[in-house]
Design a protein around this motif. Structure first.
Motif, PDB file in Angstrom:
ATOM      1  N   PRO A   1       0.826  -1.206   0.000  1.00 17.05           N
ATOM      2  CA  PRO A   1       0.000   0.000   0.000  1.00 17.05           C
ATOM      3  C   PRO A   1       0.852   1.244   0.000  1.00 17.05           C
ATOM      4  CG  PRO A   1      -0.038  -1.044   2.164  1.00 17.05           C
ATOM      5  CD  PRO A   1       0.667  -1.987   1.248  1.00 17.05           C
ATOM      6  N   SER A   2       0.203   2.360  -0.378  1.00 16.69           N
ATOM      7  CA  SER A   2       0.943   3.610  -0.501  1.00 16.69           C
ATOM      8  C   SER A   2       1.486   4.103   0.822  1.00 16.69           C
ATOM      9  CB  SER A   2       0.031   4.686  -1.123  1.00 16.69           C
ATOM     10  OG  SER A   2      -1.078   4.917  -0.287  1.00 16.69           O
ATOM     11  N   GLY A   3       0.895   3.728   1.930  1.00 15.70           N
ATOM     12  CA  GLY A   3       1.362   4.205   3.223  1.00 15.70           C
ATOM     13  C   GLY A   3       2.100   3.155   4.002  1.00 15.70           C
ATOM     14  N   ALA A   4       2.807   2.249   3.313  1.00 15.95           N
ATOM     15  CA  ALA A   4       3.491   1.163   4.006  1.00 15.95           C
ATOM     16  C   ALA A   4       4.630   1.698   4.843  1.00 15.95           C
ATOM     17  CB  ALA A   4       4.022   0.163   2.987  1.00 15.95           C
TER      18      ALA A   4
ATOM     19  N   PRO B   1       8.738  -0.115  -0.359  1.00 18.22           N
ATOM     20  CA  PRO B   1       8.437   0.929  -1.355  1.00 18.22           C
ATOM     21  C   PRO B   1       7.049   1.507  -1.153  1.00 18.22           C
ATOM     22  CG  PRO B   1       8.329  -1.263  -2.335  1.00 18.22           C
ATOM     23  CD  PRO B   1       8.900  -1.442  -0.971  1.00 18.22           C
ATOM     24  N   ARG B   2       6.941   2.791  -1.315  1.00 22.75           N
ATOM     25  CA  ARG B   2       5.653   3.478  -1.264  1.00 22.75           C
ATOM     26  C   ARG B   2       5.794   4.797  -1.988  1.00 22.75           C
ATOM     27  NH1 ARG B   2       4.662   7.674   2.423  1.00 22.75           N
ATOM     28  NH2 ARG B   2       6.313   8.086   3.953  1.00 22.75           N
TER      29      ARG B   2
ATOM     30  N   ALA C   1      16.887   8.550  -9.112  1.00 21.04           N
ATOM     31  CA  ALA C   1      16.799   7.617  -7.984  1.00 21.04           C
ATOM     32  C   ALA C   1      15.375   7.375  -7.525  1.00 21.04           C
ATOM     33  CB  ALA C   1      17.638   8.144  -6.818  1.00 21.04           C
ATOM     34  N   ARG C   2      14.479   8.346  -7.655  1.00 19.43           N
ATOM     35  CA  ARG C   2      13.159   8.219  -7.033  1.00 19.43           C
ATOM     36  C   ARG C   2      11.984   8.412  -7.988  1.00 19.43           C
ATOM     37  NH1 ARG C   2      15.414   5.601  -4.171  1.00 19.43           N
ATOM     38  NH2 ARG C   2      15.763   5.785  -1.925  1.00 19.43           N
TER      39      ARG C   2
ATOM     40  N   PRO D   1      11.403   7.276   0.411  1.00 18.98           N
ATOM     41  CA  PRO D   1      11.317   5.817   0.231  1.00 18.98           C
ATOM     42  C   PRO D   1      11.398   5.448  -1.236  1.00 18.98           C
ATOM     43  CG  PRO D   1       9.163   6.733   0.720  1.00 18.98           C
ATOM     44  CD  PRO D   1      10.146   7.852   0.911  1.00 18.98           C
ATOM     45  N   PRO D   2      11.847   4.236  -1.548  1.00 21.16           N
ATOM     46  CA  PRO D   2      11.910   3.818  -2.958  1.00 21.16           C
ATOM     47  C   PRO D   2      10.523   3.757  -3.557  1.00 21.16           C
ATOM     48  CG  PRO D   2      12.317   1.968  -1.497  1.00 21.16           C
ATOM     49  CD  PRO D   2      12.304   3.189  -0.631  1.00 21.16           C
TER      50      PRO D   2
END
Length: 388
Positions: A15-18, A28-29, A69-70, A377-378
């Motif tokens: 999930p997006s808020g992991a 990743p989020r 990188a992101r 975060p990645p």
């Protein structure tokens, strides 16, 4: 004997808020889009402070590293190279204008070439078209264009890293109609491209060999039909989700909202002018900008009362968001405080022609903004279909 089919088990979607897992790794989020916009706008503010080409090239390197990188695999994440092309175009136009609309050279300048001189009337005094061009003039023009190019690349980095649909979702309620219009407009071009690709593939499967203008009719009609169906589905989806609902707003509250927004924008303009002009009075700087920001916030809050909306699965704002936004803001603060370095090093002169210095504190400030490349975060990896 029939073969045994192999199945591939995919990892569950994150999930997006992991949050970080038990092993200490960062899952990743997607970072909150406003964190990327705060970081990019703060870095653009820092760029407006300097005219040092070494620092400007360092800003471009930082932007390239963070974007590489992101960034995600989304369609909008592939557009940073076009901002680089636009930046090169801006620099080239600035150099050409400086060469054509020459202001003359001094005996100490390094002469490069001379353009044909076009005589101008008396009322056009002060500017001449054509004439001798020096190395100092071209370098000064290229540096001015490079500063504007860096600002454009900062905006391009924000558009590349931040999800535009998620960014529009966090807009204040007063900008509700604008957010809906922009969301629909953003989705038009990708949908048209996908429609054209589907129609072209269908024509190839049906052995359609016509090309050029003859094939235009067989492509345009299905694309227009698909666009009409998409618009109807979008209208039905928006209606089912309550778009168009409005709360109660009296004429007095509307007039008050307009007055607050107008006064707030005037305050922001006056504050920006006071920060950029060192000779302006002190009250036109941060005080005017602070008052303008407060008035704009009050106007947005008052105007947002007439809009009733709900948010499904809001984007979290956690420590990585604070770290990314803070790195950009701290970089701008260090370049505006003039602590630990000579302010003249931010704006070197090319008369006489000398190699610019690389001040330590501004360099560290720009590199500090580059820490967003690993503080964030990645991105979420792309889920691909499993092979049969």
């Amino acid at each position: 004997m029939s073969g045994v089919a192999r199945t591939t088990v995919q990892a569950p979607a994150v999930p997006s808020g992991a949050s970080p897992d038990r092993g200490g790794r960062r899952l990743p989020r997607i970072l909150h889009p406003m964190a990327w916009w705060v970081w990019a706008l703060a870095l653009a503010t820092a760029v407006s402070r300097t005219n040092n080409p070494l620092l400007l090239f360092l800003v471009l390197a930082v932007l390239g590293y963070v974007v590489t990188a992101r960034r995600t695999e989304a369609p909008w994440a592939r557009g940073f190279k076009y901002y680089l092309y636009l930046a090169l175009t801006v620099v080239a136009i600035r150099v050409v204008f400086r060469a054509v609309f020459a202001t003359g050279i001094t005996p100490h300048d390094h002469f490069l070439f001379s353009l044909p001189h076009i005589p101008t009337p008396d009322w056009y005094a002060g500017i001449q078209i054509g004439g001798p061009v020096s190395l100092e003039a071209l370098l000064s023009a290229a540096t001015d264009g490079l500063r504007l190019a860096c600002m454009l690349c900062c905006i391009g980095a924000a558009n590349t890293l931040a999800n535009p649909k998620r960014a529009l979702r966090v807009l204040p309620g007063a900008l509700y109609e604008l957010g809906v219009a922009v969301t629909v407009a953003i989705s038009v071009a990708p949908q048209l491209v996908q429609s054209v690709q589907r129609v072209v593939r269908a024509r190839k499967l049906r052995a359609g060999h016509t090309k050029g203008m003859r094939a235009l009719r067989g492509i345009v009609i299905p694309v227009l039909e698909d666009a009409l169906e998409r618009s109807l589905r979008l209208a039905a989806a928006m209606d089912s989700r309550g778009y168009g609902r409005s709360g109660r707003a009296t004429p007095g509250s509307r007039r008050m909202t307009g007055a607050l927004m107008l006064l707030g924008m005037c305050g922001l303009c006056a504050g920006a002018y006071g920060l950029l002009d060192a000779t302006a009075p002190a009250f036109l700087g941060l005080p005017a900008m602070g008052c303008g920001a407060l008035l704009c916030v009050a106007g947005l809050r008052l105007g947002g009362r007439r809009v009733t909306r709900t948010t499904y699965r809001p984007d979290p704002w956690r420590l990585p968001e604070w770290a990314v936004a803070g790195s950009g803001v701290l970089s701008a603060v260090l370049l505006f405080t003039n602590l630990g370095y000579d302010p003249a090093q931010l704006n070197p002169t090319f008369y006489p022609l000398t190699w610019p210095d690389l001040p330590l504190v501004p360099t560290v400030a720009i590199l500090l903004a580059g820490t967003a490349g690993f503080l964030a975060p990645p991105p979420t990896p792309v889920r691909r279909a499993a092979a049969p």
